[in-house]
Design a protein around this motif. Structure first.
Motif, PDB file in Angstrom:
ATOM      1  N   LYS A   1       2.069  -2.013 -10.557  1.00 21.46           N
ATOM      2  CA  LYS A   1       2.481  -0.983 -11.610  1.00 21.46           C
ATOM      3  C   LYS A   1       3.541   0.081 -10.993  1.00 21.46           C
ATOM      4  CE  LYS A   1      -1.495  -1.485 -14.746  1.00 21.46           C
ATOM      5  NZ  LYS A   1      -2.764  -0.737 -14.910  1.00 21.46           N
ATOM      6  N   ARG A   2       3.369   0.455  -9.664  1.00 22.85           N
ATOM      7  CA  ARG A   2       4.332   1.377  -9.157  1.00 22.85           C
ATOM      8  C   ARG A   2       5.524   0.765  -8.604  1.00 22.85           C
ATOM      9  NH1 ARG A   2       2.869   6.339 -10.607  1.00 22.85           N
ATOM     10  NH2 ARG A   2       0.518   6.555 -10.147  1.00 22.85           N
TER      11      ARG A   2
ATOM     12  N   THR B   1      -5.757  -0.730  -5.380  1.00 25.28           N
ATOM     13  CA  THR B   1      -5.792  -2.128  -5.879  1.00 25.28           C
ATOM     14  C   THR B   1      -4.253  -2.683  -5.838  1.00 25.28           C
ATOM     15  OG1 THR B   1      -5.467  -1.900  -8.248  1.00 25.28           O
ATOM     16  CG2 THR B   1      -7.582  -1.601  -7.332  1.00 25.28           C
TER      17      THR B   1
ATOM     18  N   ASP C   1      -4.422   7.104  -6.929  1.00 30.39           N
ATOM     19  CA  ASP C   1      -4.158   5.866  -7.446  1.00 30.39           C
ATOM     20  C   ASP C   1      -5.425   4.995  -7.080  1.00 30.39           C
ATOM     21  OD1 ASP C   1      -1.993   6.307  -8.813  1.00 30.39           O
ATOM     22  OD2 ASP C   1      -0.690   5.248  -7.455  1.00 30.39           O
ATOM     23  N   PRO C   2      -5.906   3.921  -7.903  1.00 26.66           N
ATOM     24  CA  PRO C   2      -6.891   3.157  -7.625  1.00 26.66           C
ATOM     25  C   PRO C   2      -6.409   2.255  -6.299  1.00 26.66           C
ATOM     26  CG  PRO C   2      -6.443   2.550  -9.570  1.00 26.66           C
ATOM     27  CD  PRO C   2      -5.763   3.864  -9.409  1.00 26.66           C
TER      28      PRO C   2
ATOM     29  N   LEU D   1       1.349   2.959  -3.441  1.00 31.51           N
ATOM     30  CA  LEU D   1       0.120   3.946  -4.137  1.00 31.51           C
ATOM     31  C   LEU D   1       0.321   5.212  -3.982  1.00 31.51           C
ATOM     32  CD1 LEU D   1      -2.760   1.503  -3.294  1.00 31.51           C
ATOM     33  CD2 LEU D   1      -1.307   1.575  -5.337  1.00 31.51           C
TER      34      LEU D   1
ATOM     35  N   GLU E   1      -3.256  -4.468  -8.143  1.00 31.91           N
ATOM     36  CA  GLU E   1      -2.656  -4.301  -9.490  1.00 31.91           C
ATOM     37  C   GLU E   1      -1.738  -3.087  -9.628  1.00 31.91           C
ATOM     38  OE1 GLU E   1      -1.621  -5.883 -13.090  1.00 31.91           O
ATOM     39  OE2 GLU E   1      -2.671  -7.007 -11.645  1.00 31.91           O
ATOM     40  N   MET E   2      -2.530  -2.188  -8.927  1.00 31.17           N
ATOM     41  CA  MET E   2      -1.710  -0.840  -9.199  1.00 31.17           C
ATOM     42  C   MET E   2      -0.374  -0.663  -8.326  1.00 31.17           C
ATOM     43  SD  MET E   2      -2.534   1.980 -10.523  1.00 31.17           S
ATOM     44  CE  MET E   2      -0.775   3.016 -10.805  1.00 31.17           C
ATOM     45  N   ALA E   3      -0.473  -1.519  -7.357  1.00 31.86           N
ATOM     46  CA  ALA E   3       0.879  -1.515  -6.344  1.00 31.86           C
ATOM     47  C   ALA E   3       2.005  -2.023  -7.432  1.00 31.86           C
ATOM     48  CB  ALA E   3       0.824  -2.248  -5.194  1.00 31.86           C
TER      49      ALA E   3
ATOM     50  N   SER F   1       0.946  -1.246  -0.063  1.00 28.97           N
ATOM     51  CA  SER F   1       0.067   0.202  -0.097  1.00 28.97           C
ATOM     52  C   SER F   1       0.890   1.012  -0.010  1.00 28.97           C
ATOM     53  CB  SER F   1      -0.774   0.064   1.315  1.00 28.97           C
ATOM     54  OG  SER F   1      -0.133  -0.020   2.408  1.00 28.97           O
TER      55      SER F   1
END
Length: 713
Positions: free
Chosen positions: A409-410, A403, A400-401, A396, A405-407, A393
């Motif tokens: 990407k980050r 999620t 950012d959403p 993020l 999946e976003m983590a 977390s």
């Protein structure tokens, strides 16, 4: 007065039947090799040796005199014994050298010697070769169990990014030195990566849920949220005092974090990896965990918190750890650098035997301070299942959403989790299994450190020997504290703090080796250098290549880089400060204070200035190399060398030899130099005498570490 160096005794003896290792210092650096033993066997001893007299005398007891399986093993043992002596505060740096040697009965070998002490003993032993190759041999053997971290690199092979995390510290009390230790080391690693031009995400933060926090808040007559808010402020205040620059301060009470925890729970539930059952066992509130038998002493006392673990029977939700047991084991076996140091890897592999296979509880009914279990408000999610998601977390960004999946990407997975050995099982077994269940990649490395002790005893409030970090940093400054805990303790092993050792080690390196050299050079050059002059313009190429200071400065960056990537900050500091060791030895040989006198011949004066310009350039390189460890002192050095407003930012490019550039802070038109590090002077009644243990807390005072001009010889 010359710095103290190890004394050595040489005794007649027949050749030993097996290789032996003995060790001391070589101009502050670690040197190891092998030596043919004919009529003498060396015993390295802790003591004093007067460099100018060229003599060595025995002092308190031998360091090492034990058989080794081979010459290379003897070399490794020699290196290790020097490092142990350094960590114990029993070894001084400086031009009064001594040597490190590993000797073998094989009939072949070399001796690494430096300075008059080393030379004297070398002559008595009939050794003539200075063994630089033996340095690498010995250190390679000693470091074989500590591989470099596998960091992300770009197409040119440069480190491109780093994600490093500390533990998320439990928010039931103020930060202590055990919290500061891994955070300092993580900050050093993050600063090194930034120095190398990498994009860095450095995470620290708080684990803010659980029964222990609820009980602490109740005892203080406040709410759990108010308690964790207060504690979070204390942690962030300490990090600021220690010059720790994290990129994200994770808090598990944030709404974004809660949403990631719910998603992880749902992924595991969808895979059939969460179920409910009744369970009985001994529960330690301090650990927030049910304990195995090997985690308790007699009468079910927790080995860490020294309190009786309560016997409980609960109906909880469980995670099917057993389903991923073999996958985790296979990952640990296939990636021998996943858990570091390697000794900790062996501990986990031992625990992963089939007869230990089990699931683990991931909910609690004993408290309502936590994230509610989805669909069952009677229970909250277990703090470890909750807190471990804080690493993700933290990636993020606002907007950012929330999620998993976003983590990804980050920047997930993390490159290095820096943790204490007491929470290794959670990070090396439970966390990988959770990630496997959720279909997420595992962190690259789990780097585990040992416990800290005070004067040889485990720290504890009941013993009254807890080292409080805020008074320590306020009294001695952030760089002194950062240097001791990152570079004077061997990461991975248990480390001891005493006020005497702290003062000795910090003074030896920062005040004596580095600070005195900088002050000498600035004082002498600002008295003698009329106009800016570049070292390359003052020296011929041949003369420059022959300079030991130049050679050490050119070779240091590659060696320091490797040490940092091995998470070996002790070695990184040694390799950087070796430039100063060589410069200190050279300045004693050149004696520029005598050569720049008004009545001295002009040629002698110019030669002395040329030598000091090379030393100053070496110090400049050293300052950049040490900047991840002591950023404040490094900046002061660069400001002095370059002149007001001219110092460049810390950069790995600046660790290269810049001999074509004149340092503008060295000329006569500059002001009197300001000491870059103030020597720590301990009061008489607070230093240990003889073999007594130090008493009380440190009441050191700041005092400039000024050099005294040696008497003419």
């Amino acid at each position: 007065m010359q710095p103290r160096a190890p004394g050595l005794a040489v005794a007649s003896a027949p050749p030993p039947p097996a290789p032996y290792a003995v060790a001391a210092l070589a101009s502050g650096g670690v040197v190891a090799g092998t030596l043919e033993v004919t009529t003498a066997m060396l015993l390295a001893r802790v003591g004093a040796a007067t460099s100018s007299a060229g003599s060595a005398r025995a002092a308190r007891g031998p360091w090492l005199n034990r058989p080794a399986a081979s010459a290379s093993a003897a070399a490794a043992a020699a290196v290790a014994v020097v490092r142990r002596a350094r960590r114990a505060g029993r070894v001084a740096r400086g031009p009064a050298s001594g040597f490190v040697v590993a000797c073998s009965s094989s009939g072949r070998g070399r001796l690494g010697a430096g300075g008059s002490v080393g030379a004297a003993v070398a002559r008595r032993c009939g050794a003539t070769a200075v063994a630089e190759a033996a340095v690498e041999e010995g250190e390679a053997a000693a470091e074989s169990k500590r591989p470099p971290l596998q960091l992300k690199r770009d197409a040119q092979g440069k480190i491109s990014s780093l994600m490093v995390t500390t533990p998320l510290f439990y928010a039931n009390g103020s930060p202590h030195i055990g919290s500061a230790y891994p955070t300092i080391c993580s900050d050093v690693m993050a600063r090194f990566a930034k120095l190398r031009g990498a994009e860095v995400h450095f995470v620290t933060g708080m684990d803010e849920h659980g029964e222990k926090i609820a009980k602490t808040a109740e005892g203080r007559k406040t709410s759990p949220q108010e308690l964790v808010d207060e504690i979070a402020g204390e942690f962030q205040g300490l990090w600021e005092k220690l010059d720790i620059r994290h990129d994200h301060f994770a808090r598990t009470t944030s709404e974004v974090h809660k949403k990631l925890v719910y998603e992880m729970w749902q992924r595991c539930q969808d895979k059939g990896d969460i179920y409910k059952k009744a369970y009985s066992g001994h529960y330690c509130i301090g650990c927030e965990a049910y304990l195995d038998k090997d985690e308790m002493d007699e009468n079910n006392v927790c080995k860490i918190h020294r309190k009786v673990a309560e016997f409980r029977t609960e109906e909880n939700y469980f995670f099917r750890l057993s389903k991923y047991w073999e996958q985790v084991k296979a990952h640990v076996e296939a990636n021998n650098d996943f858990i570091l140091p390697k000794g900790r890897r062996n501990e986990i592999l031992y625990f992963l035997q089939d007869d230990n296979k089990r699931d683990f509880s991931i909910s609690r009914v004993s408290t309502n301070w936590g994230i509610p279990v989805p669909g069952d408000d009677s229970q909250v999610i277990y703090v470890w299942f909750d807190a471990l998601l804080g690493y993700m977390s933290s990636l993020l960004q606002p907007g950012d959403p929330p999620t998993l999946e976003m983590a990804l990407k980050r920047g997930w997975p993390a490159d290095v989790h820096v943790i204490g050995k007491d929470i290794l099982r959670f990070h090396a077994l439970y966390w990988p299994a959770m990630l496997m269940a959720a279909g997420l990649p595992l962190p690259k490395h789990v780097m585990s450190h040992g416990f800290l002790t005070k004067d040889g005893l485990k720290m504890g409030k009941s013993l009254g020997n807890v080292v409080e970090p805020i008074p320590l940093v306020e009294k001695f400054g952030p760089d002194a504290v950062r240097f001791f805990f990152s570079s004077c303790l061997f990461f991975g092993e248990d480390g001891d703090f005493s006020t005497e050792a702290f003062a000795k080690k910090v003074n030896a390196s920062l005040a004596n080796t580095l600070g005195n050299l900088v002050h000498r050079l600035l004082t002498l050059l600002r008295k003698s250098l009329v106009e800016p002059l570049a070292p390359n313009d003052a020296f011929s190429k041949e003369a420059l290549n022959a300079s030991v200071v130049y050679k050490s400065a050119v070779e240091a960056p590659e060696r320091v880089d490797l040490a940092f990537r091995k998470f070996n900050f002790e070695m990184a500091a040694d390799k950087a400060l070796f430039i100063c060791d060589q410069a200190n030895q050279r300045i004693m040989e050149v004696e520029p204070w005598a050569k720049i006198k008004p009545d001295a011949p002009e040629e002698e004066k110019q030669n002395a200035i040329r030598e000091m310009l090379v030393m100053a350039e070496g110090v400049r390189i050293c300052a950049h190399l040490l900047s991840p460890i002591i950023p404040g002192v490094s900046k002061k050095i660069l400001d002095e060398l370059h002149g007001p407003g001219n110092a460049p930012e810390f950069s790995w490019k600046e660790t290269a030899w810049k001999g074509e550039r004149a340092l503008l802070g060295l000329t006569m038109d500059n002001a009197k130099p300001v000491p870059v590090f103030m020597r720590i002077e301990m009061e008489e009644d607070e230093t240990s005498k003889g073999d007594e243990k130090p008493k009380g807390n440190a009441k050191g005072t700041w005092k400039p570490s000024k050099w005294k001009k040696p008497k003419s010889q």
